[in-house]
Design an enzyme around this catalytic site. Structure first.
Site, PDB file in Angstrom:
ATOM      1  N   HIS A   1     117.266  17.414  98.019  1.00 11.70           N
ATOM      2  CA  HIS A   1     115.980  17.580  97.342  1.00 11.70           C
ATOM      3  C   HIS A   1     115.981  18.926  96.642  1.00 11.70           C
ATOM      4  O   HIS A   1     116.386  19.927  97.220  1.00 11.70           O
ATOM      5  CB  HIS A   1     114.830  17.519  98.352  1.00 11.70           C
ATOM      6  CG  HIS A   1     113.504  17.706  97.702  1.00 11.70           C
ATOM      7  ND1 HIS A   1     112.828  16.678  97.089  1.00 11.70           N
ATOM      8  CD2 HIS A   1     112.762  18.816  97.504  1.00 11.70           C
ATOM      9  CE1 HIS A   1     111.709  17.134  96.569  1.00 11.70           C
ATOM     10  NE2 HIS A   1     111.640  18.433  96.803  1.00 11.70           N
TER      11      HIS A   1
ATOM     12  N   ASP B   1     100.270  13.079 102.160  1.00 15.27           N
ATOM     13  CA  ASP B   1     100.773  14.084 101.234  1.00 15.27           C
ATOM     14  C   ASP B   1     100.386  13.749  99.794  1.00 15.27           C
ATOM     15  O   ASP B   1     100.076  14.649  99.017  1.00 15.27           O
ATOM     16  CB  ASP B   1     102.296  14.227 101.328  1.00 15.27           C
ATOM     17  CG  ASP B   1     102.792  15.188 100.256  1.00 15.27           C
ATOM     18  OD1 ASP B   1     102.390  16.364 100.313  1.00 15.27           O
ATOM     19  OD2 ASP B   1     103.509  14.762  99.346  1.00 15.27           O
TER      20      ASP B   1
ATOM     21  N   ARG C   1      95.715  19.751  95.853  1.00  8.26           N
ATOM     22  CA  ARG C   1      96.246  21.113  95.689  1.00  8.26           C
ATOM     23  C   ARG C   1      96.476  21.431  94.224  1.00  8.26           C
ATOM     24  O   ARG C   1      96.254  22.546  93.761  1.00  8.26           O
ATOM     25  CB  ARG C   1      97.565  21.248  96.461  1.00  8.26           C
ATOM     26  CG  ARG C   1      97.360  21.311  97.969  1.00  8.26           C
ATOM     27  CD  ARG C   1      98.669  21.091  98.703  1.00  8.26           C
ATOM     28  NE  ARG C   1      99.681  22.025  98.271  1.00  8.26           N
ATOM     29  CZ  ARG C   1     100.988  21.763  98.241  1.00  8.26           C
ATOM     30  NH1 ARG C   1     101.435  20.584  98.653  1.00  8.26           N
ATOM     31  NH2 ARG C   1     101.846  22.661  97.825  1.00  8.26           N
TER      32      ARG C   1
ATOM     33  N   SER D   1     104.825  19.387 102.687  1.00  8.72           N
ATOM     34  CA  SER D   1     104.748  18.311 101.697  1.00  8.72           C
ATOM     35  C   SER D   1     106.136  17.717 101.437  1.00  8.72           C
ATOM     36  O   SER D   1     106.344  16.506 101.515  1.00  8.72           O
ATOM     37  CB  SER D   1     104.152  18.892 100.405  1.00  8.72           C
ATOM     38  OG  SER D   1     104.343  18.034  99.316  1.00  8.72           O
TER      39      SER D   1
ATOM     40  N   LYS E   1     107.946  13.928 103.367  1.00  7.95           N
ATOM     41  CA  LYS E   1     108.503  12.791 102.614  1.00  7.95           C
ATOM     42  C   LYS E   1     109.982  12.592 102.936  1.00  7.95           C
ATOM     43  O   LYS E   1     110.448  11.458 103.075  1.00  7.95           O
ATOM     44  CB  LYS E   1     108.316  13.027 101.109  1.00  7.95           C
ATOM     45  CG  LYS E   1     106.858  12.827 100.672  1.00  7.95           C
ATOM     46  CD  LYS E   1     106.628  13.207  99.230  1.00  7.95           C
ATOM     47  CE  LYS E   1     106.668  14.693  99.053  1.00  7.95           C
ATOM     48  NZ  LYS E   1     106.069  15.226  97.838  1.00  7.95           N
TER      49      LYS E   1
END
Ligand code: URA
Length: 429
Positions: free
Chosen positions: A85, A164, A171, A186, A190
């Site tokens: 990620h 999320d 946010r 967050s 995931k």
């Protein structure tokens, strides 16, 4: 589940207190079910933004967000799983060559991706420039492809960490994105719910990243690595410089073109360096420390996996990619060395050309973007092309050029000492 008064919890966090595990479980569950209002959750996220969270609170918040939805499981697969990620950058197309590269070594890559918002691009937007390719797969299709091809890049369904999804949208409109506990929970909720056994994080710092300062990016990396490890996912992070756009393309179709060049053994040195470094970490965590991803890129071995991955999702790997109808090339105004090329303004310019979206429901223009002809450190002569803007509507060029004012600098050879440091700054975990 024990219940609480949300106003008491907001006050506690506002005054610098610590929330307990049952309080966090209740808060996230109640918010997901619509029992806590957006205004109340906005106050809570601002209190967290201002006062931070302790290690246990971040772990509890992440666990509560995972528990708000489904959790995938690949333990039945014969192969190990690994994913990566990135916290997002400009010209960051690394997932495209990386997923098939790692899969070509027999390590399955279940990559659930997102779309771009603002100046950072989204992997799915880029892949959708390939005619026929589709981002949405059923769970059955996802599992089948993971077994047959070994790599899947597709849209995350709404079933993964739905809390999320709501919290992130909130946010975004309340100035509470740039908080380490909130970003870490967050992203990791995931990724942990996605079910990968190993995870490598590319945590970026600099002008084109969420977090400008290296020290803050390091803190984010350490927080996420700890969350992953606490949840039983082998997790590691690389800290990488995002002050300069990655590679020579920023956009969608042009980024796919560049990724294919990398898979064919070519492509820009920075893209190859980062792809190989991340692949090495993923393969190491998946139990293949001796694999040589650099050699696999050089001899084009991962291209077959790329083609199979694209075709399995309806895409035609041989189809022509969308080409822009209008281009505008900017040239060097003097002889010298390109000393600086700042990621954020280039990202904003590509976005203004149509490569990105301002609202979630907007469509992106796949052919729009920027091709960079020179990179920092290159010697240029007056009149040499520096970069080319591409759009469908030439009226977009002026606003893009406005964003690029002061975004690059040509100087004398003696000023090279101001050149940026290494792309990969450190490893965490
Ligand atoms: N990406 C996410 O998924 N969440 C954040 O908070 C920031 C980046």
């Amino acid at each position: 589940m024990e219940s609480f008064d949300v106003v008491d919890l907001i006050r506690a966090k506002r005054d610098g207190g610590t929330l307990s595990t049952p309080q966090i479980d209740w808060l996230i569950d109640a918010y997901t079910r619509g029992l806590v209002a957006d205004e109340q959750m906005s106050a809570m996220t601002m209190a967290i933004f201002l006062n931070g969270m302790g290690r246990e609170e971040i772990r509890d918040l992440t666990a509560a967000m995972i528990a708000s939805g489904e959790r995938l499981d690949f333990s039945h697969l014969a192969t190990p799983t690994a994913d990566k990620h990135s916290t997002g950058g400009v010209g960051d197309k690394i997932t495209l060559p990386l997923a098939p590269l790692v899969a070509s070594f027999g390590v399955a890559v279940p990559q659930l991706s997102g779309r771009g918002l603002g100046h950072t691009g989204g992997t799915l937007d880029k892949l959708e420039s390939i005619p026929g390719w589709r981002a949405s797969l059923t769970n059955a299709e996802f599992h089948r492809q993971l077994e047959s091809v070994g790599a899947v890049i597709c849209a995350a369904g709404s079933g993964l960490a739905p809390a999320d999804g709501r919290l992130y949208a909130l946010r975004d409109i309340t100035g509470t994105v740039e908080s380490i506990p909130l970003i870490a929970s967050s992203i990791m909720s995931k990724k942990i719910a996605e079910g990968t056994a190993a995870l490598v994080l590319d945590v970026k710092f600099g002008s084109g990243a969420f977090l400008r300062e290296e020290a803050r990016a390091r803190e984010l990396a350490e927080t996420m690595v700890r969350l992953g490890q606490d949840a039983g996912v082998a997790t590691r992070a690389l800290l990488t410089d995002m002050n300069t756009p990655l590679g020579r393309t920023i956009g969608n179709a042009n980024e796919v073109r560049e990724s294919v060049e990398v898979l064919a053994g070519g492509g820009p040195a920075d893209i190859v360096e980062l792809t190989v470094a991340l692949a090495r970490e993923m393969l190491d965590l998946a139990g293949r420390p001796d694999a040589d991803p650099g050699a696999a890129l050089r001899d084009g071995r991962a291209m077959d996996t790329w083609r199979a991955m694209i075709a399995a999702q309806g895409g035609d790997p041989d189809a022509a990619l969308p080409a822009p109808s209008e281009t505008h090339t900017v040239t060097a105004e003097r002889d010298g060395v390109l000393l600086e090329q700042r990621a954020l303004p280039f990202g904003i310019a590509a976005w203004r050309l149509g490569a990105g979206r301002a609202r979630k429901e907007d469509a992106v223009v796949h052919s729009a973007g920027i091709d960079l002809h020179a990179k920092p450190g290159d010697t240029v002569r007056r009149g040499d092309p520096l970069f080319t803007l591409a759009a469908e509507d030439p009226a977009r060029f002026d606003r893009a050029l406005e964003a690029l004012e002061g975004a690059y600098r040509i100087g004398d050879d003696g000023d090279r000492s101001a050149a940026p440091g290494p792309l990969i700054r450190d490893r965490v975990g």
